[in-house]
Design a protein around this motif. Structure first.
Motif, PDB file in Angstrom:
ATOM      1  N   ALA A  70       0.843  -1.189   0.000  1.00  0.00           N
ATOM      2  CA  ALA A  70       0.000   0.000   0.000  1.00  0.00           C
ATOM      3  C   ALA A  70       0.879   1.241   0.000  1.00  0.00           C
ATOM      4  CB  ALA A  70      -0.901   0.003   1.233  1.00  0.00           C
ATOM      5  N   VAL A  71       0.409   2.273  -0.658  1.00  0.00           N
ATOM      6  CA  VAL A  71       1.144   3.531  -0.709  1.00  0.00           C
ATOM      7  C   VAL A  71       0.716   4.370   0.487  1.00  0.00           C
ATOM      8  CG1 VAL A  71       1.517   5.627  -2.050  1.00  0.00           C
ATOM      9  CG2 VAL A  71       1.224   3.440  -3.207  1.00  0.00           C
ATOM     10  N   ARG A  72       1.672   4.944   1.165  1.00  0.00           N
ATOM     11  CA  ARG A  72       1.375   5.769   2.326  1.00  0.00           C
ATOM     12  C   ARG A  72       0.812   7.100   1.851  1.00  0.00           C
ATOM     13  NH1 ARG A  72       3.804   9.617   5.653  1.00  0.00           N
ATOM     14  NH2 ARG A  72       5.576   9.798   4.274  1.00  0.00           N
ATOM     15  N   VAL A  73      -0.320   7.495   2.418  1.00  0.00           N
ATOM     16  CA  VAL A  73      -0.965   8.752   2.056  1.00  0.00           C
ATOM     17  C   VAL A  73      -0.297   9.879   2.840  1.00  0.00           C
ATOM     18  CG1 VAL A  73      -3.141  10.011   2.092  1.00  0.00           C
ATOM     19  CG2 VAL A  73      -3.130   7.565   1.649  1.00  0.00           C
ATOM     20  N   PRO A  74       0.074  10.972   2.175  1.00  0.00           N
ATOM     21  CA  PRO A  74       0.696  12.087   2.885  1.00  0.00           C
ATOM     22  C   PRO A  74      -0.267  12.699   3.903  1.00  0.00           C
ATOM     23  CG  PRO A  74       0.758  12.428   0.491  1.00  0.00           C
ATOM     24  CD  PRO A  74      -0.023  11.217   0.747  1.00  0.00           C
ATOM     25  N   GLN A  75       0.238  13.044   5.058  1.00  0.00           N
ATOM     26  CA  GLN A  75      -0.589  13.612   6.120  1.00  0.00           C
ATOM     27  C   GLN A  75      -0.539  15.137   6.152  1.00  0.00           C
ATOM     28  OE1 GLN A  75      -2.601  11.731   8.009  1.00  0.00           O
ATOM     29  NE2 GLN A  75      -1.923  10.009   6.768  1.00  0.00           N
ATOM     30  N   ASN A  76       0.567  15.718   5.681  1.00  0.00           N
ATOM     31  CA  ASN A  76       0.673  17.176   5.684  1.00  0.00           C
ATOM     32  C   ASN A  76       1.532  17.617   4.501  1.00  0.00           C
ATOM     33  OD1 ASN A  76       3.386  16.785   6.463  1.00  0.00           O
ATOM     34  ND2 ASN A  76       2.819  16.789   8.629  1.00  0.00           N
ATOM     35  N   SER A  77       1.760  18.918   4.386  1.00  0.00           N
ATOM     36  CA  SER A  77       2.496  19.448   3.232  1.00  0.00           C
ATOM     37  C   SER A  77       3.956  19.005   3.232  1.00  0.00           C
ATOM     38  CB  SER A  77       2.398  20.974   3.198  1.00  0.00           C
ATOM     39  OG  SER A  77       2.970  21.526   4.365  1.00  0.00           O
ATOM     40  N   ASP A  78       4.558  18.791   4.391  1.00  0.00           N
ATOM     41  CA  ASP A  78       5.948  18.339   4.437  1.00  0.00           C
ATOM     42  C   ASP A  78       6.088  16.937   3.824  1.00  0.00           C
ATOM     43  OD1 ASP A  78       6.708  20.695   5.658  1.00  0.00           O
ATOM     44  OD2 ASP A  78       6.474  19.881   7.686  1.00  0.00           O
ATOM     45  N   ASP A  79       5.087  16.088   4.061  1.00  0.00           N
ATOM     46  CA  ASP A  79       5.121  14.748   3.480  1.00  0.00           C
ATOM     47  C   ASP A  79       5.015  14.805   1.958  1.00  0.00           C
ATOM     48  OD1 ASP A  79       5.315  13.717   6.002  1.00  0.00           O
ATOM     49  OD2 ASP A  79       3.208  13.103   6.136  1.00  0.00           O
ATOM     50  N   VAL A  80       4.247  15.749   1.449  1.00  0.00           N
ATOM     51  CA  VAL A  80       4.078  15.881   0.004  1.00  0.00           C
ATOM     52  C   VAL A  80       5.395  16.301  -0.636  1.00  0.00           C
ATOM     53  CG1 VAL A  80       2.894  17.142  -1.823  1.00  0.00           C
ATOM     54  CG2 VAL A  80       1.624  16.375   0.176  1.00  0.00           C
TER      55      VAL A  80
END
Length: 165
Positions: free
Chosen positions: A55-65
């Motif tokens: 599974a691909v981890r979904v970004p939680q905030n803008s830093d993750d993106v």
């Protein structure tokens, strides 16, 4: 009739009417609540080919993106893309007019006969011209067959052109 008898009759009528309304409610079936019940939801098992994938981890905030790796487009050529690039839209050019009214008149005549006719404005050596086309057809042979039909029905000389896009 005396007043007391009238009151008794009115009271009897009122009580009878109320009984006729409310007594059937006591003997009716209970309210059907099957639509309100939630049935047990059974989720089917994942197919085998999906169970092995991660599974691909979904970004939680803008830093993750910002930290996500950039994906490069694949440069492989598939048979489907080769086939799609070979597809063309074919039209029949049935007229080229300097007057828009003439082009619209021919277009309307062809539409009444059931053809998909359109008018497009083109720039020519002599200024703006109006091209009347029938189509599109995805198959050139089908366009050629329509050309013969147009010649028979309307005595129109036309020629097959490929889409300019």
């Amino acid at each position: 009739m005396d007043q007391e008898l009238k009151q008794r009759l009115v009271g009897a009528v009122v009580i009878t009417a109320l009984a006729a309304i409310f007594i059937p409610m006591l003997f009716d079936d209970p309210v059907d609540e099957t639509g309100k019940k939630i049935n047990e939801l059974k989720i089917p098992e994942l197919p085998e080919r999906l169970q092995s994938s991660q599974a691909v981890r979904v970004p939680q905030n803008s830093d993750d993106v910002i930290e996500l790796p950039l994906k490069r487009p694949m440069k492989t050529v598939t048979a489907a893309s080769d086939q799609a690039s070979a597809l063309h839209r074919w039209y029949l050019q049935v007229g080229l007019f300097s007057q828009q009214e003439n082009a619209l008149s021919l277009r309307d005549q062809l539409r009444r006969q059931g053809y998909a006719a359109s008018v497009s404005k083109v720039k020519g050596d002599q200024g703006e011209m109006y091209k009347v086309k029938v189509g599109p057809e995805m198959n050139r042979d089908r366009a050629e067959a329509i050309k013969v039909k147009l010649k028979q029905q309307n005595d129109l000389n036309s020629f097959v052109i490929q889409d300019e896009d």
